[in-house]
Scaffold this motif. Structure first.
Motif, mmCIF file in Angstrom:
data_model
loop_
_atom_site.group_PDB
_atom_site.id
_atom_site.type_symbol
_atom_site.label_atom_id
_atom_site.label_comp_id
_atom_site.label_asym_id
_atom_site.label_seq_id
_atom_site.Cartn_x
_atom_site.Cartn_y
_atom_site.Cartn_z
ATOM 1 N N GLY A 18 0.728 -7.609 -5.726
ATOM 2 C CA GLY A 18 0.087 -6.466 -6.335
ATOM 3 C C GLY A 18 0.262 -5.255 -5.448
ATOM 4 O O GLY A 18 0.848 -5.329 -4.364
ATOM 5 N N CYS A 19 -0.258 -4.126 -5.901
ATOM 6 C CA CYS A 19 -0.133 -2.872 -5.163
ATOM 7 C C CYS A 19 -1.498 -2.206 -5.064
ATOM 8 O O CYS A 19 -2.234 -2.126 -6.056
ATOM 9 C CB CYS A 19 0.866 -1.935 -5.858
ATOM 10 S SG CYS A 19 0.986 -0.294 -5.111
ATOM 11 N N VAL A 20 -1.827 -1.726 -3.877
ATOM 12 C CA VAL A 20 -3.002 -0.885 -3.686
ATOM 13 C C VAL A 20 -2.486 0.551 -3.645
ATOM 14 O O VAL A 20 -1.838 0.951 -2.681
ATOM 15 C CB VAL A 20 -3.748 -1.228 -2.386
ATOM 16 C CG1 VAL A 20 -5.010 -0.373 -2.263
ATOM 17 C CG2 VAL A 20 -4.104 -2.714 -2.346
ATOM 18 N N ASP A 21 -2.756 1.307 -4.688
ATOM 19 C CA ASP A 21 -2.125 2.619 -4.829
ATOM 20 C C ASP A 21 -2.971 3.695 -4.147
ATOM 21 O O ASP A 21 -3.651 4.504 -4.777
ATOM 22 C CB ASP A 21 -1.890 2.957 -6.300
ATOM 23 C CG ASP A 21 -0.727 3.925 -6.468
ATOM 24 O OD1 ASP A 21 -0.442 4.659 -5.505
ATOM 25 O OD2 ASP A 21 -0.094 3.924 -7.543
ATOM 26 N N GLY B 182 0.844 -1.184 0.000
ATOM 27 C CA GLY B 182 0.000 0.000 0.000
ATOM 28 C C GLY B 182 0.879 1.232 0.000
ATOM 29 O O GLY B 182 1.730 1.401 0.879
ATOM 30 N N THR B 183 0.737 2.088 -0.985
ATOM 31 C CA THR B 183 1.598 3.264 -1.094
ATOM 32 C C THR B 183 1.305 4.281 0.010
ATOM 33 O O THR B 183 0.194 4.337 0.552
ATOM 34 C CB THR B 183 1.461 3.933 -2.467
ATOM 35 O OG1 THR B 183 0.074 4.187 -2.729
ATOM 36 C CG2 THR B 183 2.028 3.045 -3.566
ATOM 37 N N LEU B 184 2.322 5.086 0.324
ATOM 38 C CA LEU B 184 2.233 6.100 1.377
ATOM 39 C C LEU B 184 1.596 7.376 0.842
ATOM 40 O O LEU B 184 1.842 7.784 -0.293
ATOM 41 C CB LEU B 184 3.619 6.395 1.945
ATOM 42 C CG LEU B 184 4.413 5.191 2.464
ATOM 43 C CD1 LEU B 184 5.711 5.665 3.123
ATOM 44 C CD2 LEU B 184 3.597 4.345 3.443
ATOM 45 N N LEU B 185 0.822 8.041 1.676
ATOM 46 C CA LEU B 185 0.012 9.186 1.260
ATOM 47 C C LEU B 185 0.818 10.492 1.288
ATOM 48 O O LEU B 185 1.882 10.571 1.900
ATOM 49 C CB LEU B 185 -1.199 9.315 2.181
ATOM 50 C CG LEU B 185 -2.058 8.065 2.381
ATOM 51 C CD1 LEU B 185 -3.318 8.429 3.166
ATOM 52 C CD2 LEU B 185 -2.412 7.407 1.065
#
Length: 383
Positions: free
Chosen positions: A336-339, A302-305
């Motif tokens: 996978g990635c949750v963007d 999960g990418t950082l905000l």
């Protein structure tokens, strides 16, 4: 028989357990805690895990009950080796006996606990969101439908109750959301609501999140103890989730924003500032290596905000965040990635939240943004 279709245990609700923010009040006495929990699955039995993981003294749970919130309110005792009470030693967790109770997806059950004597309230976590409500009352009201209004208050601190499992159908599974304050706030609740709304009725969302936590380090002072345990300590414990086959990791922003120099804050030296390589190594060696010991679990990054405007924002910190995000998006170490970053950032000024998506502190999203985070989770993780 109808219950013949129930074949396995799956976690249907869960939180992390960490060090509570102990300010003036460290102990409670003669207190009832109540947590309303929405059932995401139907099932025939429940079992409950209670945690004193971060306590330094034994905690005596005098009695506990579960009751469906419906016209006929019947409190069923939660027992431990057939006993109504249990002593939870410091650093330990206990699991209850199985409680036979027919629950349907969508039901709400109250889990109530009573503590008679002085109790160290050191094991719990702060959780917010539309499905994360709780209350406490002074006195013993664990078996009753209603608390006296003059003796009770609402709270978002979840003490001791760690996980609820339901004996349910084979098709059902759990998705773990692991992280810090971003995940301790609303998006996992909105993901549960989305799953129910869109007909993904075979998934539970299990939150394992503690505000302030870092991948690489933790604080061992009373000022920042509530920022929780470091990833190496937390992760193996919090992966104890029955029926889990999916994991979203959204963690690392506190490693980037916390250091300010010992001249400013003696507990937050510049030596704590990681490189991108440090963060990657931490994720690979702490999270991915352990997660892969579980068969058939899919791990999503999960990418950082955005952090533009946050009180410790610097261009260098944001460059580190962007570089780390790029690895999270492209690494073949994940399934996978949750963007999340793309879901909430401004389309022109990528370092900032989109209009209406900033809570006001320039670090935590607004409720609208948390809904957007839940909406961007790939459907394949819910199926």
């Amino acid at each position: 028989m109808l219950n013949d279709k129930y074949t396995k245990w799956v976690a249907c609700w869960g939180n992390a357990t960490s060090i509570t923010d102990r300010k003036e009040a460290v102990y409670a006495k003669d207190i009832t805690l109540r947590y309303p929990i929405r059932m995401c699955f139907s099932g025939s039995k429940l079992r409950f895990r209670f945690s004193n993981l971060t306590g330094t003294e034994p905690v005596v749970l005098c009695k506990a009950f579960v009751a469906k919130v419906q016209d006929k309110y019947e409190s069923l005792p939660i027992t431990f080796s057939s006993s109504a009470n249990v002593c939870i030693e410091p650093g330990k967790e206990v699991t209850s006996d199985e409680v036979s109770i027919d629950v349907l997806a969508g039901d709400t059950v109250n889990v109530s606990m009573y503590f008679a004597d002085y109790t160290q309230m050191n094991s719990g976590t702060l959780i917010t969101g539309p499905l994360s409500k709780a209350k406490y009352a002074y006195g013993d009201f664990a078996e009753l439908r209603d608390f006296p209004i003059e003796l009770s208050r609402n709270t978002n601190w979840f003490y001791f109750l760690n996980t609820i499992d339901v004996f349910t159908e084979e098709k059902n599974h759990a998705l773990i959301c692991y992280g810090d304050s971003i995940t301790a706030q609303s998006w996992p609740d909105y993901l549960s609501i989305r799953a129910h709304r869109e007909g993904f009725d075979n998934v539970s969302v299990i939150r394992r999140a503690v505000s302030g936590t870092r991948i690489l380090r933790q604080y061992d002072c009373i000022t920042y103890q509530a920022y929780g345990l470091k990833g190496e300590t937390r992760f193996p414990i919090e992966m104890n989730v029955a029926g889990a086959d999916g994991l979203i990791i959204q963690h690392g922003i506190n490693d980037i924003i916390h250091p300010v120099g010992a001249d400013v804050n003696p507990f937050r030296p510049w030596s704590d500032m990681p490189t991108c390589e440090d963060l990657i190594k931490g994720v690979e060696e702490i999270y991915l290596s352990h997660a892969r010991t579980y068969n058939n679990i899919k791990v999503y990054s999960g990418t950082l905000l955005p952090i533009y405007g946050w009180r410790t924002y610097t261009k260098e910190r944001d460059e580190l965040r962007v570089k780390f995000n790029q690895w999270l998006r492209t690494s073949d170490k994940f399934d996978g990635c949750v963007d999340f970053d793309v879901a909430v950032r401004d389309s022109v000024r990528n370092e900032s939240f989109a209009d209406g998506f900033d809570s006001g502190d320039h670090l935590h999203p607004s409720e609208k943004a948390y809904e957007a985070m839940a909406a961007c989770v790939p459907a394949e993780l819910l199926k």
